[in-house]
Scaffold this motif. Structure first.
Motif, PDB file in Angstrom:
ATOM      1  N   GLN A  29       0.729  -1.455   0.096  1.00 58.49           N
ATOM      2  CA  GLN A  29       0.027   0.071   0.099  1.00 58.49           C
ATOM      3  C   GLN A  29       1.019   1.277  -0.026  1.00 58.49           C
ATOM      4  N   SER A  30       0.788   1.906  -1.153  1.00 63.15           N
ATOM      5  CA  SER A  30       1.633   3.119  -1.179  1.00 63.15           C
ATOM      6  C   SER A  30       0.666   4.278  -1.764  1.00 63.15           C
ATOM      7  N   LEU A  31       1.194   5.471  -1.184  1.00 58.16           N
ATOM      8  CA  LEU A  31       0.491   6.753  -1.757  1.00 58.16           C
ATOM      9  C   LEU A  31       0.444   6.731  -3.464  1.00 58.16           C
ATOM     10  N   GLY A  32      -0.862   7.009  -3.818  1.00 54.10           N
ATOM     11  CA  GLY A  32      -0.853   7.074  -5.363  1.00 54.10           C
ATOM     12  C   GLY A  32      -0.830   5.814  -6.156  1.00 54.10           C
ATOM     13  N   GLN A  33      -0.453   4.780  -5.445  1.00 57.92           N
ATOM     14  CA  GLN A  33      -0.774   3.492  -6.049  1.00 57.92           C
ATOM     15  C   GLN A  33      -1.788   2.263  -5.501  1.00 57.92           C
ATOM     16  N   GLY A  34      -2.429   3.068  -4.217  1.00 53.14           N
ATOM     17  CA  GLY A  34      -3.454   1.972  -3.766  1.00 53.14           C
ATOM     18  C   GLY A  34      -2.748   0.653  -3.213  1.00 53.14           C
TER      19      GLY A  34
END
Lengths: 114, 108
Positions: free
Chosen positions: A37-42
């Motif tokens: 889970q990362s910002l901008g990548q879901g």
């Protein structure tokens, strides 16, 4: 155990180092999944273990990533030669087989590569 | 190809107002769809699945195969509904593909 347990909860590492993330699934859950889970990548699928079957590794982003599951229980996700873009929360989930997506998630490991 | 689309990144509603989170999917087989929720500083958890046809915390979601949608609805939003919501599609092996998520903010 009562839930899916992940360790460590936080990990800061230097670029280029290797890291190991651990997941302890719910007892009796034969299916185990890793997501990132990362910002901008879901939420990005990484790898899936089901019993003694060969794992589905189709989501691993590069050959620096690997995972194993010992004895059908604990799983370890290893990232070699970490890069800054590996910074994310790594989530583990487990379920009974063929419950069709009804996962129980762990609280994740927040990895920061500096 | 399997795909889950949540068009709204952020949904801001007033307390007591209706809320609808959109989810569209593409899948060649018979879909199994889910809504997951992540409250602040908590782990991701299952909210509801289409096969159960249940209402959880006042939320419902109906699978519309004609429109390939699985929108999540609640008639009266509460402040405690503020969270990140993910729509997800399971393949025949149970592997989930998630949408990008919708952040819901309920203001008093």
């Amino acid at each position: 155990g009562a839930g899916v347990s992940q360790s460590p909860s936080n990990k800061v590492t230097e670029k280029g180092k290797d890291v190991e993330l651990r997941c302890d699934p719910i007892s009796g859950h034969t299916a185990l999944y890793w997501y990132r889970q990362s910002l901008g990548q879901g939420l990005e699928f990484l790898i899936y273990f089901q019993g003694n079957s060969a794992p589905d590794k189709s989501g691993l982003p590069s050959d620096r990533f690997s995972a194993e599951r010992t004895g059908g229980s604990v799983s370890t996700l290893t990232i070699q030669r970490t890069q800054q873009e590996d910074s994310a929360v790594y989530l583990c989930a487990s379920s009974f087989p063929r419950t069709g997506g009804g996962y129980t998630f762990g609280s994740g490991t927040r990895l920061t590569v500096v | 190809a399997q795909r889950v689309t949540q068009p709204e990144k952020l949904l801001s509603v007033f307390k007591g107002a209706p809320v609808e989170l959109k989810c569209n999917y593409s899948y060649s087989g018979s879909p199994e769809l889910f809504w997951y929720v992540q409250y602040s500083r908590q782990r991701l958890q299952l909210l509801l699945r289409h096969i159960s046809r249940e209402s959880i915390k006042g939320f419902t979601a109906d699978l519309n195969k004609g429109e390939t949608s699985f929108h999540l609805k609640k008639p009266f939003a509460q402040e405690e509904d503020s969270a990140m919501y993910y729509c997800a599609l399971a393949d025949s092996w149970g592997k989930l593909q998630f949408g990008a998520g919708t952040q819901v903010v309920v203001t008093p």
